[in-house]
Design a protein around this motif. Sequence first.
Motif, PDB file in Angstrom:
ATOM      1  N   GLU A   1      32.005 -12.670  63.708  1.00  0.00           N
ATOM      2  CA  GLU A   1      30.702 -12.911  64.331  1.00  0.00           C
ATOM      3  C   GLU A   1      30.637 -14.376  64.745  1.00  0.00           C
ATOM      4  N   GLY A   2      29.939 -14.660  65.848  1.00  0.00           N
ATOM      5  CA  GLY A   2      29.679 -16.032  66.229  1.00  0.00           C
ATOM      6  C   GLY A   2      30.914 -16.793  66.663  1.00  0.00           C
ATOM      7  N   ALA A   3      30.960 -18.092  66.298  1.00  0.00           N
ATOM      8  CA  ALA A   3      32.051 -18.948  66.763  1.00  0.00           C
ATOM      9  C   ALA A   3      32.312 -20.069  65.766  1.00  0.00           C
ATOM     10  N   LYS A   4      33.542 -20.549  65.756  1.00  0.00           N
ATOM     11  CA  LYS A   4      33.961 -21.713  64.981  1.00  0.00           C
ATOM     12  C   LYS A   4      34.878 -22.560  65.862  1.00  0.00           C
ATOM     13  N   HIS A   5      34.800 -23.887  65.692  1.00  0.00           N
ATOM     14  CA  HIS A   5      35.675 -24.794  66.434  1.00  0.00           C
ATOM     15  C   HIS A   5      36.853 -25.181  65.551  1.00  0.00           C
ATOM     16  N   TRP A   6      38.066 -25.101  66.112  1.00  0.00           N
ATOM     17  CA  TRP A   6      39.290 -25.404  65.382  1.00  0.00           C
ATOM     18  C   TRP A   6      40.081 -26.493  66.099  1.00  0.00           C
ATOM     19  N   ASP A   7      40.568 -27.455  65.323  1.00  0.00           N
ATOM     20  CA  ASP A   7      41.574 -28.405  65.778  1.00  0.00           C
ATOM     21  C   ASP A   7      42.823 -28.157  64.933  1.00  0.00           C
ATOM     22  N   ILE A   8      43.939 -27.864  65.588  1.00  0.00           N
ATOM     23  CA  ILE A   8      45.158 -27.477  64.883  1.00  0.00           C
ATOM     24  C   ILE A   8      46.256 -28.499  65.161  1.00  0.00           C
ATOM     25  N   HIS A   9      46.874 -28.981  64.089  1.00  0.00           N
ATOM     26  CA  HIS A   9      47.937 -29.975  64.176  1.00  0.00           C
ATOM     27  C   HIS A   9      49.230 -29.391  63.600  1.00  0.00           C
ATOM     28  N   PRO A  10      50.382 -29.741  64.153  1.00  0.00           N
ATOM     29  CA  PRO A  10      51.650 -29.234  63.618  1.00  0.00           C
ATOM     30  C   PRO A  10      51.946 -29.814  62.242  1.00  0.00           C
ATOM     31  N   PRO A  11      52.835 -29.181  61.487  1.00  0.00           N
ATOM     32  CA  PRO A  11      53.178 -29.683  60.151  1.00  0.00           C
ATOM     33  C   PRO A  11      53.765 -31.092  60.225  1.00  0.00           C
TER      34      PRO A  11
ATOM     35  N   ALA B   1      47.996 -37.582  62.971  1.00  0.00           N
ATOM     36  CA  ALA B   1      47.183 -38.497  63.765  1.00  0.00           C
ATOM     37  C   ALA B   1      45.985 -37.748  64.347  1.00  0.00           C
ATOM     38  N   GLU B   2      44.882 -38.449  64.516  1.00  0.00           N
ATOM     39  CA  GLU B   2      43.650 -37.809  64.982  1.00  0.00           C
ATOM     40  C   GLU B   2      43.825 -37.162  66.349  1.00  0.00           C
TER      41      GLU B   2
END
Length: 329
Positions: A173-183, A199-200
């Motif tokens: 349901e709804g939405a979520k914001h994701w920021d994904i960084h490699p290992p 790093a940001e």
Amino acid sequence: METLEASAHDCTAADGLAGLLSPLAEPEFLRHRLGSEPVVIRGRERRFRGLFGWPQLNEVLAAARTDASRIHLVRSADGVPLTSCAEPVPQLSPRGRPSRLRPDRLYETLSAGSTLVIDGIEELHAPLRALVTAVEGSLRSPLQANLYVNLGGAEQGFHTHWDDHDVFILQAEGAKHWDIHPPTEDYPVGVLSAPARPAENAATWSGELTDGDVLYLPRGWWHTVKAVEGRPSVHLTLGTRLPSAGDLLRRLLVHLARNHSLVRQDLPRFTEADHARDWYEALREVLVATACEPGLLDKLAREADGGPAVRPQFSLPYHWPVTDPVGSR
């Protein structure tokens, strides 16, 4: 990081892993993506309506008691007391001090920015239990479904982090914001690893998961998850810990201890240097000879890949397998 479009039909428990990954074929995923490469699968709205959503959540909350091992609240990675949202359960027998959630207080807390978490939600909802069981069958690994709920505009529930297990994210349901960084470290393992923070500006993928989407993340991938203002969210995390070389070595240690008395001996801490040197050389020979034994590592690997434990199924009033009470007379 690839983004695919899901098929048009709803995802059901019977579809299992193949239904979650469609149009990505299950064999292709298992051979080339599992444990190594994330993927986003965009699905149409209400794709998971037969599995879980707001109506099913409300039913679970109405029936659940506030067990701290299952239900808790998070806000900015700090615990919020669940007792502030609970009240005693009226009961005739004074067995313990059970409590249940109060709808008004839970709403106030979630509106103020908290996130509700229910661990092992599949144990409380039959369609999710069926889905988890089906996915376990494909992965041959135990699975647990955790539920995350916010009312939109919640503060960041957890800091940027990585998981020591693979996860499938189902946005119900709804939405979520994701920021994904490699290992930042290959194949990190729980407390044994301390990978450097990314790093940001090093995100591999940044965007919103919306109703019907699926995200697969192998262990070790960093992620930051934030609520979307004005978009109340329900998402499920199916987590699984895949068999690793460490599981194989643990079985090898058991095999060694069972078959070689030397492995069961105490370390030669107080003996003469020559004797200790001979002891360690003998141990080294045992380890090398056993590891080189033809077929042994393959056999132990097959045991480590034995699959998840069978979930309990009850067939009262008869014991499984059910027998004909009339025919047995």
